[in-house]
Design a protein around this motif. Structure first.
Motif, PDB file in Angstrom:
ATOM      1  N   GLY A 191      -8.471   2.238 -11.326  1.00  0.00           N
ATOM      2  CA  GLY A 191      -8.327   1.326 -10.190  1.00  0.00           C
ATOM      3  C   GLY A 191      -7.329   1.786  -9.143  1.00  0.00           C
ATOM      4  O   GLY A 191      -6.483   2.636  -9.409  1.00  0.00           O
ATOM      5  N   GLY A 192      -7.438   1.220  -7.954  1.00  0.00           N
ATOM      6  CA  GLY A 192      -6.422   1.437  -6.912  1.00  0.00           C
ATOM      7  C   GLY A 192      -6.603   2.713  -6.114  1.00  0.00           C
ATOM      8  O   GLY A 192      -7.563   3.449  -6.284  1.00  0.00           O
ATOM      9  N   ARG A 193      -5.659   2.941  -5.239  1.00  0.00           N
ATOM     10  CA  ARG A 193      -5.648   4.106  -4.370  1.00  0.00           C
ATOM     11  C   ARG A 193      -5.618   5.412  -5.166  1.00  0.00           C
ATOM     12  O   ARG A 193      -4.928   5.500  -6.178  1.00  0.00           O
ATOM     13  N   LYS A 194      -6.279   6.413  -4.636  1.00  0.00           N
ATOM     14  CA  LYS A 194      -6.270   7.731  -5.275  1.00  0.00           C
ATOM     15  C   LYS A 194      -4.851   8.248  -5.491  1.00  0.00           C
ATOM     16  O   LYS A 194      -4.555   8.847  -6.520  1.00  0.00           O
ATOM     17  N   ALA A 195      -3.985   8.023  -4.521  1.00  0.00           N
ATOM     18  CA  ALA A 195      -2.611   8.546  -4.639  1.00  0.00           C
ATOM     19  C   ALA A 195      -1.908   7.922  -5.838  1.00  0.00           C
ATOM     20  O   ALA A 195      -1.181   8.596  -6.563  1.00  0.00           O
ATOM     21  N   LEU A 252       5.392   7.119  -3.043  1.00  0.00           N
ATOM     22  CA  LEU A 252       4.956   7.814  -4.255  1.00  0.00           C
ATOM     23  C   LEU A 252       6.132   8.063  -5.194  1.00  0.00           C
ATOM     24  O   LEU A 252       6.018   7.898  -6.410  1.00  0.00           O
ATOM     25  N   ASN A 253       7.267   8.445  -4.615  1.00  0.00           N
ATOM     26  CA  ASN A 253       8.452   8.670  -5.445  1.00  0.00           C
ATOM     27  C   ASN A 253       8.917   7.375  -6.106  1.00  0.00           C
ATOM     28  O   ASN A 253       9.305   7.366  -7.272  1.00  0.00           O
ATOM     29  N   SER A 273      -3.386   6.676  -8.557  1.00  0.00           N
ATOM     30  CA  SER A 273      -4.025   7.243  -9.756  1.00  0.00           C
ATOM     31  C   SER A 273      -3.483   8.631 -10.062  1.00  0.00           C
ATOM     32  O   SER A 273      -3.191   8.964 -11.210  1.00  0.00           O
ATOM     33  N   ASP A 295       0.859  -1.183   0.000  1.00  0.00           N
ATOM     34  CA  ASP A 295       0.000   0.000   0.000  1.00  0.00           C
ATOM     35  C   ASP A 295       0.896   1.233   0.000  1.00  0.00           C
ATOM     36  O   ASP A 295       2.065   1.150   0.375  1.00  0.00           O
ATOM     37  N   ILE A 296       0.306   2.338  -0.420  1.00  0.00           N
ATOM     38  CA  ILE A 296       1.021   3.614  -0.365  1.00  0.00           C
ATOM     39  C   ILE A 296       0.838   4.173   1.045  1.00  0.00           C
ATOM     40  O   ILE A 296      -0.298   4.369   1.483  1.00  0.00           O
ATOM     41  N   THR A 297       1.916   4.371   1.764  1.00  0.00           N
ATOM     42  CA  THR A 297       1.744   4.949   3.096  1.00  0.00           C
ATOM     43  C   THR A 297       2.648   6.160   3.332  1.00  0.00           C
ATOM     44  O   THR A 297       2.456   6.861   4.319  1.00  0.00           O
ATOM     45  N   THR A 298       3.592   6.385   2.460  1.00  0.00           N
ATOM     46  CA  THR A 298       4.498   7.529   2.644  1.00  0.00           C
ATOM     47  C   THR A 298       4.755   8.221   1.300  1.00  0.00           C
ATOM     48  O   THR A 298       4.495   7.655   0.236  1.00  0.00           O
ATOM     49  N   SER A 299       5.322   9.426   1.375  1.00  0.00           N
ATOM     50  CA  SER A 299       5.705  10.129   0.144  1.00  0.00           C
ATOM     51  C   SER A 299       6.817   9.392  -0.588  1.00  0.00           C
ATOM     52  O   SER A 299       6.894   9.450  -1.820  1.00  0.00           O
TER      53      SER A 299
END
Lengths: 173, 173
Positions: free
Chosen positions: B102-106, B81-82, B108, B74-78
């Motif tokens: 699909g998937g988490r907004k972050a 995202l990088n 997308s 899962d995405i939990t930190t910046s």
């Protein structure tokens, strides 16, 4: 400073984002909710208002909450996206925070792009799937929204919809 | 041309986007799925592969499907995202289609931004809430994924997960 947030069918996320920002000393004092006419979204908004009254307003009495009403129930065409952009753009200024957590992906994407154009911050709050399911279950069971004073049982119910382990991250590429 | 799509816990959306693009004469012949290690996402991917074999591959035999595996659940930190940006950027070229449904907004949001930087198209497919719920219910009941040949009952099950009334829109601001 403003927090502009898209709302979906779950009220969670937005107030967690607010608490996260205030907790870091960012003086957000205006929360603006962007919402469609969809009935499940309207219901989520009623709950959000109750959560705001019972759990947030009492601790942060300088904060206001309002809404931008989109003139459709759902995004179904590119014209809807253009209309969304025209309506939401004027509300977002440099330095504001834009929370893209709630609602349709297309709405989040457009709001994120407006934020980047305007040099606002794009944030999203991640709530665990189990908390999300728990909140959805409570919404199904239902509780009368608060319109005037918040009783102890209102407070217990509405504050239980807030997640204590939510994580807010900034999307900054 | 490539269709790069984020995957969440529901396999729907991606193949509807593919069919929409092919139906408009856009020669997508490579579908790339971006997915996390989350178990519900892995399950959705198994179903997606089966839907692809039973319902798409038979009609479009020039099309390939592959995946980009993100190194987290899962995405939990910046930082996540990088990392996402570094991994996905090389896969997206000018003129490609990026489906952010699909998937988490972050996830997308980041994929949409990469697409815009690379002059790729950003699209999203909207499936009705009732169809979404129907698919989730079928996933809960379960069906053995297809690894080799697709039997008539496999075909019936997996093709029923595709929505015939999905709407794909391009986000082009």
């Amino acid at each position: 400073m403003k927090l502009v947030a898209s709302l979906g069918t779950s009220p969670g996320g937005i107030l967690e984002t607010f608490e996260y920002l205030r907790g870091r000393g960012i003086e957000v004092n205006d929360i603006v909710i962007v919402k469609t006419k969809d009935s499940a979204v309207s219901k989520a908004y009623d709950y959000l208002l109750s959560m705001f009254s019972c759990c947030v307003k009492l601790r942060y009495n300088d904060v206001m909450m309002g809404a931008i009403d989109l003139p459709f129930s759902d995004i179904t065409t590119s014209d809807d996206l253009n209309e969304l952009m025209k309506i939401v753009s004027p509300a977002i200024n440099q330095g504001d925070y834009v929370d893209i957590t709630g609602g349709r992906k297309a709405i989040s994407m457009v709001m994120g792009l407006i934020a980047m154009k305007r040099k606002a911050h794009v944030v999203t709050t991640i709530v665990s799937q189990s908390k999300y399911n728990e909140v959805q279950e409570k919404l199904r069971k239902g509780h009368q929204p608060v319109t005037q004073n918040c009783s102890p049982s209102d407070k217990e119910f509405f504050c239980s919809l807030l997640s204590s382990d939510a994580v807010t991250i900034e999307i900054n590429l």
